[in-house]
Design a protein around this motif. Structure first.
Motif, short mmCIF file in Angstrom:
data_model
loop_
_atom_site.label_atom_id
_atom_site.label_comp_id
_atom_site.label_asym_id
_atom_site.label_seq_id
_atom_site.Cartn_x
_atom_site.Cartn_y
_atom_site.Cartn_z
N VAL A 1 -9.06 6.24 9.52
CA VAL A 1 -10.34 5.58 9.75
C VAL A 1 -10.34 4.85 11.08
O VAL A 1 -11.29 4.95 11.88
CB VAL A 1 -10.66 4.62 8.60
CG1 VAL A 1 -11.90 3.77 8.92
CG2 VAL A 1 -10.88 5.40 7.31
N TRP A 2 -9.26 4.06 11.30
CA TRP A 2 -9.20 3.33 12.56
C TRP A 2 -9.11 4.29 13.78
O TRP A 2 -9.70 4.03 14.83
CB TRP A 2 -8.00 2.39 12.57
CG TRP A 2 -8.23 1.13 11.75
CD1 TRP A 2 -7.74 0.84 10.53
CD2 TRP A 2 -9.04 0.05 12.16
NE1 TRP A 2 -8.16 -0.38 10.09
CE2 TRP A 2 -8.98 -0.91 11.09
CE3 TRP A 2 -9.82 -0.26 13.29
CZ2 TRP A 2 -9.66 -2.13 11.13
CZ3 TRP A 2 -10.49 -1.47 13.32
CH2 TRP A 2 -10.41 -2.38 12.26
N PRO B 1 0.84 -1.22 0.00
CA PRO B 1 0.00 0.00 0.00
C PRO B 1 0.86 1.25 0.00
O PRO B 1 1.92 1.29 0.60
CB PRO B 1 -0.81 -0.11 1.29
CG PRO B 1 -0.72 -1.55 1.70
CD PRO B 1 0.57 -2.08 1.20
N SER B 2 0.35 2.15 -0.66
CA SER B 2 1.06 3.42 -0.71
C SER B 2 0.92 4.16 0.63
O SER B 2 0.10 3.82 1.49
CB SER B 2 0.49 4.30 -1.83
OG SER B 2 -0.86 4.62 -1.56
N LEU B 3 1.78 5.10 0.75
CA LEU B 3 1.75 5.89 1.98
C LEU B 3 0.40 6.59 2.17
O LEU B 3 -0.14 6.68 3.27
CB LEU B 3 2.90 6.92 1.95
CG LEU B 3 3.02 7.81 3.17
CD1 LEU B 3 3.26 6.99 4.43
CD2 LEU B 3 4.15 8.81 2.95
N ARG B 4 -0.18 7.07 1.09
CA ARG B 4 -1.47 7.76 1.16
C ARG B 4 -2.56 6.83 1.68
O ARG B 4 -3.39 7.20 2.51
CB ARG B 4 -1.83 8.30 -0.23
CG ARG B 4 -3.16 9.06 -0.25
CD ARG B 4 -3.52 9.40 -1.68
NE ARG B 4 -2.55 10.29 -2.24
CZ ARG B 4 -2.57 11.62 -2.18
NH1 ARG B 4 -3.59 12.19 -1.55
NH2 ARG B 4 -1.63 12.34 -2.74
N LYS B 5 -2.52 5.58 1.16
CA LYS B 5 -3.54 4.64 1.56
C LYS B 5 -3.39 4.24 3.02
O LYS B 5 -4.37 4.07 3.74
CB LYS B 5 -3.45 3.41 0.65
CG LYS B 5 -4.63 2.48 0.78
CD LYS B 5 -4.53 1.36 -0.26
CE LYS B 5 -5.77 0.47 -0.17
NZ LYS B 5 -5.71 -0.61 -1.18
N ARG B 6 -2.11 4.08 3.42
CA ARG B 6 -1.90 3.72 4.82
C ARG B 6 -2.38 4.85 5.76
O ARG B 6 -2.94 4.60 6.81
CB ARG B 6 -0.42 3.43 5.05
CG ARG B 6 0.04 2.12 4.39
CD ARG B 6 1.35 1.65 5.00
NE ARG B 6 2.41 2.62 4.85
CZ ARG B 6 3.22 2.69 3.80
NH1 ARG B 6 3.14 1.81 2.81
NH2 ARG B 6 4.17 3.63 3.76
N ARG B 7 -2.17 6.06 5.34
CA ARG B 7 -2.64 7.16 6.16
C ARG B 7 -4.18 7.18 6.24
O ARG B 7 -4.75 7.50 7.29
CB ARG B 7 -2.12 8.48 5.59
CG ARG B 7 -0.63 8.67 5.77
CD ARG B 7 -0.20 9.97 5.12
NE ARG B 7 1.24 10.23 5.34
CZ ARG B 7 1.90 11.23 4.83
NH1 ARG B 7 1.23 12.11 4.07
NH2 ARG B 7 3.19 11.38 5.06
N ARG B 8 -4.80 6.88 5.14
CA ARG B 8 -6.26 6.88 5.12
C ARG B 8 -6.80 5.83 6.07
O ARG B 8 -7.75 6.05 6.80
CB ARG B 8 -6.74 6.63 3.69
CG ARG B 8 -8.27 6.81 3.56
CD ARG B 8 -8.77 6.52 2.15
NE ARG B 8 -8.12 7.37 1.19
CZ ARG B 8 -7.28 6.96 0.23
NH1 ARG B 8 -7.02 5.68 0.14
NH2 ARG B 8 -6.76 7.81 -0.61
N ARG B 9 -6.16 4.62 6.02
CA ARG B 9 -6.62 3.55 6.90
C ARG B 9 -6.39 3.90 8.37
O ARG B 9 -7.23 3.65 9.24
CB ARG B 9 -5.87 2.26 6.57
CG ARG B 9 -6.28 1.65 5.23
CD ARG B 9 -5.44 0.43 4.97
NE ARG B 9 -5.84 -0.21 3.71
CZ ARG B 9 -5.23 -1.27 3.18
NH1 ARG B 9 -4.21 -1.82 3.85
NH2 ARG B 9 -5.66 -1.78 2.05
N ALA B 10 -5.24 4.50 8.64
CA ALA B 10 -4.95 4.88 10.02
C ALA B 10 -5.95 5.90 10.53
O ALA B 10 -6.39 5.86 11.69
CB ALA B 10 -3.53 5.43 10.12
#
Length: 794
Positions: free
Chosen positions: A15-16, A4-13
């Protein structure tokens, strides 16, 4: 697997993290500490004991997330929330109307006030207010009328801290209902209209007449200096709450001057007690002549029928007002009365006897219609005891024995339909008198008597030698014509008989053996020298007389004649001084001692006349003038007070006709006890009422305006009470206003308070000028209801 890209990981973080935060917030808000985070501020000290939101908020629920219920469509409105306030605060049956006043009353007030504002006739503050009016067909509590309600939270704001003032309302909130907006109190507040005098005082006290006349006159008396108050606070003192000035009691203010009025000591004429029962005066002679049997009746009675007896006699006659039926008759003169009127008088007389007998036998409460003692409440029992004045049995029993000694026998004979003994005796006396008069008339007709002249006979009678009753001092057949009637009064005693040819003076009542002397004023005659003095009732009793008792007014033998002197009836002036200076009108005459003084103290005591009123000096029952009277015992006499309260109201017209005379007699300012000389009588309503008590601040619950004397007493300066309470000038019409019964019509002794007097202190920077400083919203007041608690059970 792609990384996952950094952007996606940030989005998931994010949300959680958001979910975690939401979860933590939900956990916190659903816990017991949620209210600590959701409360906008601490509650006021008065509500600090409330620990749950649903006590005040209808939307709240006791569950953990119950606070979210307010977001639902079915959430409760402000009315339901305000209703929770009334579970503890009782503000009347319509708590959400303006000023908690009924809507219809507000509607009428608004129509009247706005009409006056439109004409410009009255610009007082009461006429510059508008009230919310329900639309036609709307009723209080309907959905359409909801906008007319003013709920608690509109003015009372909570969560302002423990020191928050729940009753503090800004002027802006108040002025939302006013037609005109107020600025500063001094500039824009309307002028006061007659404040604070809206009706007359309950206690009648004319300050102007007391200050200007009564107090100065009393102070000039030897013992009057201590009776006159020097300061206003001598009579007035601050009440317990400091709001109003209360007056002291009668003993502390008025007793020194007015106790005599109540006790009857200042009554110059008339009885000092109120007439309760009586044996009324009747024309007994006329009743007997007309064949009306009333039994034995005191002929010397001139008493009237008391108002109390009028009501009591109606009970005896099953409601018949016999006193009213004979009110047009003069009971002491019944000569012109017709048969129907006499029949009514007879009914009255027997009703009086029956009443007095009933009272003696059964007691006054029974005669007044009281029920059985075991069926009465304690209040009824006490009221009856006060109304009868606890009359002893001996009072009525002694009155019956003295005034109506044959009462029992008369009532028994009347019940049997037989004539009473007194009536039979009266009829017998009348018949005997008629027989005597008939015999005298027949005798006069036979002898030709002329009763028109008692001193002289006619020429015809004298010349014809006929005797006549008119010739009391005249002569007989032989010599009566020789002595004129005017000479008869000048002739010496016995001369008329001598000139008439008599030689025996047994019938001469004015003869004296020395009266026929030459010096007398009479026309002496030799025949008069033979006049005998044997039976002269005014003559001196000669020791040589054969009888020493013939002189009726004479002394024993050898004594001096009481009414005779030297020729006392022969022309000498008995009122002039004689040679010795002992005439009856002479300056040297010795006074005659007619004293009957005795050295026996008991005899002097017996000679003292008994005065029933002095005997009842300290109050109670006494008998006088064929009347049983009650004398007041002092201020607040329970007998007079109870009767005034009892007779002031009536359930029927018949009761009103019987009780009104009692009230009128007792409520007259000059009546015994002088109750209404100071206590006003209100008659404007359906029932009359005596105002026994002065103004009571505790009973004031419906005023828009409030005032407290406590902070003002020390701030009025050297003038004291006069700063606000100045006497009126001009004619004093204060007492005149009490001659009618409407308390709203009054003429106060003091001028109304001017707004400028208040504005000297009440400014924004000084004493304040908030609306709620002087005005209260809840005109009916409010109270805290008592918690209903059941009696503990074992």
């Amino acid at each position: 697997m792609p990384k996952p890209s950094l952007r996606k990981r940030r989005r998931r973080a994010a949300v959680w993290l958001t979910a975690l935060t939401a979860g933590l917030v939900a956990i916190i808000l659903s816990g017991g500490v949620a209210k600590n985070y959701l409360m906008p501020g601490r509650l006021a000290a008065q509500h600090a004991n409330l620990t749950d939101c649903q006590s005040c908020h209808a939307d709240a629920r006791p569950q953990g997330l119950g606070w979210l219920h307010g977001l639902a469509a079915t959430a409760a409105g402000p009315k339901q929330t305000a209703a929770l306030c009334t579970t503890c605060h009782d503000v009347g049956s319509q708590p959400f109307t303006a000023h908690t006043t009924p809507v219809e009353q507000l509607r009428q007030m608004t129509l009247a006030r706005t009409a006056e504002v439109g004409t410009g006739r009255d610009q007082s503050w009461t006429n510059r207010i508008k009230f919310s009016l329900p639309m036609a067909g709307q009723t209080q509590g309907s959905a359409d009328a909801g906008s007319q309600n003013i709920y608690c939270a509109t003015c009372h704001q909570e969560h302002q801290g423990s020191l928050g003032k729940l009753t503090e309302v800004s002027n802006d909130r108040c002025q939302t209902c006013h037609v005109e907006k107020f600025g500063r109190f001094e500039d824009s507040h309307p002028q006061f209209a007659g404040y604070p005098f809206y009706q007359r005082t309950s206690i009648i006290f004319d300050h102007k007449s007391h200050f200007g006349k009564h107090f100065p006159d009393t102070a000039e008396k030897p013992d009057g200096a201590g009776k006159v108050p020097a300061m206003c606070e001598t009579c007035h003192e601050a009440g317990n709450d400091g709001r109003y000035m209360a007056v002291r009691d009668f003993e502390g203010m008025c007793a020194t001057c007015h106790s005599g009025d109540i006790l009857g000591q200042t009554i110059v004429s008339g009885p000092k007690g109120t007439n309760f029962l009586s044996v009324p005066g009747l024309d007994v002679e006329t009743l007997a002549e007309r064949g009306i049997d009333v039994g034995s009746w005191p002929e010397g009675s001139e008493a009237g029928i008391t108002p109390f007896m009028r009501a009591l006699l109606a009970l005896v006659l099953d409601g018949r007002d016999i006193v009213g039926e004979v009110s047009d008759l003069d009971l002491l003169d019944l000569r012109e009365a017709d048969e129907d009127a006499l029949a009514r008088v007879q009914t009255l007389a027997w009703a009086v006897k029956q009443l007095l007998a009933n009272i003696e036998r059964d007691g006054l409460p029974a005669a007044m219609g009281a029920g059985a003692a075991d069926s009465e409440t304690m209040t009824d029992h006490r009221q009856m005891a006060l109304m009868v004045g606890v009359m002893p049995h001996d009072v009525i029993a002694a009155a019956n024995r003295e005034w109506l000694p044959d009462l029992a026998e008369d009532l028994a004979r009347h019940a049997d339909g037989t004539p009473t003994r007194a009536f039979e005796e009266a009829r017998q006396a009348l018949e005997e008198n008629e027989a005597v008069q008939t015999e005298e008339a027949a005798s006069d007709n036979l002898s030709g008597v002329d009763d028109s002249d008692i001193l002289a006979g006619t020429d015809d009678a004298a010349s014809e030698g006929h005797g006549t009753d008119s010739l009391i001092l005249g002569g007989g057949a032989d010599g009566g014509a020789e002595l004129a009637s005017e000479d008869l009064l000048l002739a010496p005693a016995g001369a008329d008989d001598a000139l008439a040819g008599k030689t025996d003076t047994d019938d001469d009542i004015l003869a004296d053996e020395g009266s026929l002397v030459e010096d007398d004023l009479a026309i002496a005659d030799d025949a008069s020298a033979d006049v005998s003095d044997g039976l002269d009732i005014l003559a001196e009793d000669d020791a040589s007389s054969s009888s020493d008792g013939d002189a009726l007014l004479g002394q024993p033998a050898g004594g001096e004649e009481i009414l005779a002197g030297d020729d006392i009836l022969a022309g000498e002036d008995i009122l002039a001084a004689d040679e010795g200076g002992t005439g009856l009108l002479s300056d040297a005459a010795e006074p005659v001692d007619t004293s009957t003084a005795t050295d026996d103290p008991s005899a002097q005591t017996r000679e003292q006349p008994f005065d029933p009123e002095n005997w009842a000096l300290y109050g109670g029952w006494y008998r006088q003038d064929h009347t049983i009277r009650y004398r007041p015992t002092g201020h607040e006499d329970p007998f007079l007070k109870t009767w005034l309260d009892y007779s002031s109201h009536a359930a029927t017209d018949q009761e009103k006709a019987l009780r009104d005379p009692v009230f009128a007699s007792l409520s007259d300012p000059g009546a015994v006890g002088r109750c209404t000389k100071c206590h006003s009588v209100d008659t404007a309503g359906v029932e009359k009422a005596v105002r026994w008590h002065p103004f009571d601040p505790a009973q004031v619950t419906t005023r828009f305006t409030r005032f407290s004397h406590d902070p003002h007493i020390s701030a009025v300066g050297t003038e004291g009470c006069v700063t606000c309470h100045a006497l009126t000038t001009g004619a004093d019409t204060y007492l005149k206003s009490y001659e009618q019964g409407d308390p709203a019509i009054h003429a106060p002794n003091f001028t109304p308070i001017d707004k400028a007097t208040c504005a000297t202190c009440h400014t924004e920077r000084a004493a304040g000028e908030e609306c709620t400083l002087c005005h209260q919203y809840h005109t009916g007041g409010f109270s805290l209801p008592l918690v209903r608690t059941e009696v503990p059970k074992e």
